[in-house]
Motif scaffolding. Structure first.
Motif, PDB file in Angstrom:
ATOM      1  N   ARG A  18      -6.987  10.930 -14.931  1.00 35.30           N
ATOM      2  CA  ARG A  18      -5.707  10.405 -15.380  1.00 35.30           C
ATOM      3  C   ARG A  18      -4.595  10.783 -14.403  1.00 35.30           C
ATOM      4  O   ARG A  18      -3.721   9.985 -14.071  1.00 35.30           O
ATOM      5  N   VAL A  19      -4.640  12.038 -13.932  1.00 31.23           N
ATOM      6  CA  VAL A  19      -3.620  12.504 -12.983  1.00 31.23           C
ATOM      7  C   VAL A  19      -3.746  11.755 -11.661  1.00 31.23           C
ATOM      8  O   VAL A  19      -2.754  11.353 -11.057  1.00 31.23           O
ATOM      9  N   GLU A  20      -4.989  11.551 -11.207  1.00 33.61           N
ATOM     10  CA  GLU A  20      -5.211  10.862  -9.936  1.00 33.61           C
ATOM     11  C   GLU A  20      -4.781   9.398  -9.993  1.00 33.61           C
ATOM     12  O   GLU A  20      -4.383   8.814  -8.979  1.00 33.61           O
ATOM     13  N   SER A  21      -4.850   8.797 -11.185  1.00 34.37           N
ATOM     14  CA  SER A  21      -4.513   7.368 -11.322  1.00 34.37           C
ATOM     15  C   SER A  21      -3.017   7.110 -11.402  1.00 34.37           C
ATOM     16  O   SER A  21      -2.577   5.974 -11.271  1.00 34.37           O
ATOM     17  N   LYS A  22      -2.237   8.181 -11.630  1.00 36.71           N
ATOM     18  CA  LYS A  22      -0.784   8.009 -11.721  1.00 36.71           C
ATOM     19  C   LYS A  22      -0.218   7.680 -10.341  1.00 36.71           C
ATOM     20  O   LYS A  22      -0.607   8.295  -9.348  1.00 36.71           O
ATOM     21  N   PRO A  23       0.724   6.732 -10.292  1.00 37.20           N
ATOM     22  CA  PRO A  23       1.336   6.407  -8.981  1.00 37.20           C
ATOM     23  C   PRO A  23       2.188   7.575  -8.491  1.00 37.20           C
ATOM     24  O   PRO A  23       2.804   8.293  -9.290  1.00 37.20           O
ATOM     25  N   PRO A  24       2.221   7.834  -7.182  1.00 39.79           N
ATOM     26  CA  PRO A  24       3.022   8.945  -6.659  1.00 39.79           C
ATOM     27  C   PRO A  24       4.502   8.726  -6.895  1.00 39.79           C
ATOM     28  O   PRO A  24       4.977   7.584  -6.908  1.00 39.79           O
ATOM     29  N   ARG A  25       5.238   9.814  -7.105  1.00 42.36           N
ATOM     30  CA  ARG A  25       6.692   9.717  -7.301  1.00 42.36           C
ATOM     31  C   ARG A  25       7.369   9.366  -6.005  1.00 42.36           C
ATOM     32  O   ARG A  25       7.010   9.841  -4.943  1.00 42.36           O
TER      33      ARG A  25
END
Length: 319
Positions: free
Chosen positions: A311-318
């Motif tokens: 889930r963390v890896e799938s989040k787009p970078p800020r």
């Protein structure tokens, strides 16, 4: 002396084993013991002489510090702490060369041993207390006992599973059992003796050790030698003192890394018995086996952790 020969066999010479670092904490190594390098002939004669002279000067200075009358005030306690290799927090932080959050974390979480000993000094100075602990162990051949008249009336023996045993109960249980007749080549390998800044009347040390069951005894457990050897994992042990210098507690067998050695991760006598094929028939005397419930919860934990990581890896970078 008989005491010196006992101690030189069972207490490791850390300064010889770590020549590039120096084990200043091993401040009570007795005269008459030889380094492993001297025993194996790895040092040239001049180097041996220089090492012997340095050791003699170190021991002489230590003897003055350890047995000098203690003076009131924090300064004396700090000096006694320095004598057993304790570094003040300022020196430690300077050596680490930390900045920002890392420095703040270190200041908060790394214990200032000198300051703690200065704040609540025990009646007996740290260097002398370490010497007394080694004497107690040498006189009693690595065990707690009445030799040397240091065993207090309020003594207790405590292990990870066994105990606490009172003085009399402990003495009754070990009476008639000669460990060295069953393991004639046993070596305890005791090292890293240090005073606990949280309990300044307590000397901690690490013990490894190895031996072979090549002897027998009248005990039903050891009537026949197996010829098998044990190699212990490193174990945390301690000797605790009363104000009068008598020993009120001896703890052994607390394993620091269960993957080392061949005792199945067990400490104390239970680990030795397991290694030589004479384990007692109950779970506490055998290697740890995770329960079904623990294995189930670990499996669930692995699934949840993997899911969270994805889930963390799938989040787009800020941005």
């Amino acid at each position: 002396s008989h005491f010196g020969s006992r101690c030189s066999r069972q207490v490791l010479n850390e300064r010889a084993l770590l020549p590039c670092i120096g084990a200043e904490r091993d401040c009570a190594m007795l005269p008459g013991s030889r380094s492993v390098y001297q025993q194996r002939g790895r040092l040239a004669a001049p180097a041996v002489a220089a090492t012997a002279l340095a050791a003699a000067l170190f021991l002489a200075a230590l003897h003055v510090v350890a047995f000098a009358p203690s003076r009131p005030g924090a300064g004396g306690a700090v000096a006694r702490a320095a004598a057993v290799g304790m570094q003040d927090q300022g020196g430690m932080l300077a050596e680490l060369k930390l900045e920002g959050d890392a420095k703040a974390w270190a200041e908060k979480h790394f214990v200032d041993e000198r300051a703690m000993l200065a704040k609540a000094p025990f009646k007996i100075p740290p260097a002398q207390l370490i010497i007394m602990a080694k004497r107690f162990l040498a006189w009693n051949r690595g065990f707690a006992g009445t030799a040397g008249d240091m065993l207090a009336e309020n003594f207790e023996f405590v292990g990870p599973v066994v105990g606490p045993l009172s003085r009399q109960k402990y003495l009754d249980q070990i009476k008639g059992f000669d460990f060295y007749s069953v393991f004639p080549d046993a070596k305890f390998e005791m090292y890293d003796f240090r005073v606990d800044p949280f309990e300044p009347n307590r000397v901690w040390f690490t013990s490894r050790g190895h031996g072979t069951n090549s002897g027998s005894s009248d005990s039903p457990l050891f009537k026949k030698a197996t010829g098998k050897s044990y190699v212990n994992p490193p174990q945390a042990c301690s000797v605790r003192f009363n104000d009068d210098g008598t020993v009120n507690q001896y703890t052994i067998g607390y394993v620091m890394d269960r993957r080392v050695g061949n005792t199945g991760g067990l400490g104390g006598l239970y680990g030795i018995l397991w290694a030589v094929g004479k384990a007692f028939p109950f779970p506490e005397a055998r290697p740890h086996q995770p329960s079904l419930r623990m294995r189930f919860f670990n499996k669930i934990g692995d699934i949840v952790a993997t899911s969270n990581a994805r889930r963390v890896e799938s989040k787009p970078p800020r941005k």
